[in-house]
Motif scaffolding. Structure first.
Motif, PDB file in Angstrom:
ATOM      1  N   LEU A 105       0.739  -1.438  -0.079  1.00 21.63           N
ATOM      2  CA  LEU A 105      -0.528   0.280  -0.205  1.00 21.63           C
ATOM      3  C   LEU A 105       1.299   1.071  -0.309  1.00 21.63           C
ATOM      4  N   HIS A 106       1.160   1.256   1.065  1.00 23.09           N
ATOM      5  CA  HIS A 106       2.801   2.557   0.682  1.00 23.09           C
ATOM      6  C   HIS A 106       3.319   2.777  -0.936  1.00 23.09           C
ATOM      7  N   ALA A 107       4.043   1.583  -0.767  1.00 26.92           N
ATOM      8  CA  ALA A 107       4.914   1.607  -2.705  1.00 26.92           C
ATOM      9  C   ALA A 107       3.504   2.336  -3.114  1.00 26.92           C
ATOM     10  N   ASP A 108       2.423   1.696  -3.356  1.00 24.82           N
ATOM     11  CA  ASP A 108       1.457   2.368  -4.004  1.00 24.82           C
ATOM     12  C   ASP A 108       1.252   3.832  -3.872  1.00 24.82           C
ATOM     13  N   PHE A 109       1.118   4.400  -2.696  1.00 20.85           N
ATOM     14  CA  PHE A 109       0.949   5.362  -2.568  1.00 20.85           C
ATOM     15  C   PHE A 109       2.296   6.322  -2.684  1.00 20.85           C
ATOM     16  N   ALA A 133       9.217  -0.652   1.372  1.00 15.40           N
ATOM     17  CA  ALA A 133       8.218   0.675   0.025  1.00 15.40           C
ATOM     18  C   ALA A 133       9.260   0.728  -1.262  1.00 15.40           C
ATOM     19  N   ALA A 134      10.220   1.517  -0.769  1.00  9.38           N
ATOM     20  CA  ALA A 134      11.010   1.610  -2.011  1.00  9.38           C
ATOM     21  C   ALA A 134      11.273   0.600  -2.392  1.00  9.38           C
ATOM     22  N   VAL A 135      12.475  -0.238  -2.223  1.00 10.28           N
ATOM     23  CA  VAL A 135      12.173  -1.563  -3.245  1.00 10.28           C
ATOM     24  C   VAL A 135      11.461  -1.922  -3.731  1.00 10.28           C
ATOM     25  N   ILE A 136       9.394  -1.808  -3.133  1.00  8.45           N
ATOM     26  CA  ILE A 136       8.727  -3.003  -4.055  1.00  8.45           C
ATOM     27  C   ILE A 136       8.280  -1.706  -5.255  1.00  8.45           C
ATOM     28  N   LEU A 137       8.223   0.221  -4.782  1.00 12.86           N
ATOM     29  CA  LEU A 137       9.061   0.355  -5.875  1.00 12.86           C
ATOM     30  C   LEU A 137       9.401   0.786  -7.238  1.00 12.86           C
ATOM     31  N   ALA A 138      10.874  -0.006  -6.500  1.00 14.02           N
ATOM     32  CA  ALA A 138      11.261   0.214  -7.444  1.00 14.02           C
ATOM     33  C   ALA A 138      11.236  -1.220  -8.787  1.00 14.02           C
ATOM     34  N   LEU A 139      10.958  -2.038  -7.660  1.00 14.10           N
ATOM     35  CA  LEU A 139      10.298  -3.426  -8.560  1.00 14.10           C
ATOM     36  C   LEU A 139       9.445  -3.051  -9.578  1.00 14.10           C
TER      37      LEU A 139
END
Length: 163
Positions: A105-109, A133-139
């Motif tokens: 959720l945080h990565a999505d926001f 969350a930053a890693v998920i954003l990058a992926l």
């Protein structure tokens, strides 16, 4: 030892329940810059912004923290970069909706925040859950992340990195 564990668990549970039911936002004593607000997916998100460099550094705090985490870093990086630090949903002065919180959720926001702010690509610096969350954003959105920095190792009030 068992009594101590039970008491500690009860205190922790009561404390968490209190935080989850807060009726007014937590305001750290000294945000390092004037707060701004932006609507992201129907949520009012708090952030600070400084500097005017060509590259953007986006700071993402950890669990239970806020923009305040980055108070010693914003000025230093603002001398060379456009810096933005965001309060994740349920943290700092951002809205605290009754939703199931997760790292995804945080990565999505973060992604939607970057879109709303027209941040095309950023150096993303995350601490703890913010780093996850930053890693998920990058992926999920590699086109949005120029570099990824994890600040999980604490140094006395300073971020040590070679951006």
């Amino acid at each position: 030892a068992l009594k101590l564990a039970i008491v500690a668990t009860a205190v922790f549970a009561v404390g968490c329940g209190t935080v989850a039911k807060r009726s007014c936002p937590f305001t750290p004593r000294d945000y390092a810059a004037a707060q701004k607000y932006i609507d992201v997916n129907g949520l009012r998100m708090s952030y600070v912004e400084k500097g005017a460099g060509d590259e953007t550094v986006l700071f993402v705090h950890g669990l239970g923290a806020s923009v305040h985490t980055w108070k010693y870093n914003l000025d230093e990086f603002a001398s060379r970069y456009h810096v933005v630090a965001v309060d994740l949903p349920g943290h700092g002065n951002s809205d605290m909706p009754d939703i199931p919180y997760s790292v995804n959720l945080h990565a999505d926001f973060i992604y939607k925040f970057m879109q709303e702010k027209n941040i095309g690509k950023a150096i993303v610096v995350g601490h703890s859950v913010g780093g996850q969350a930053a890693v998920i954003l990058a992926l999920n959105h590699p086109e949005m992340v120029k570099k990824l920095v994890d600040k999980s190792v604490e140094f006395p009030g300073r971020l040590v990195t070679g951006l």
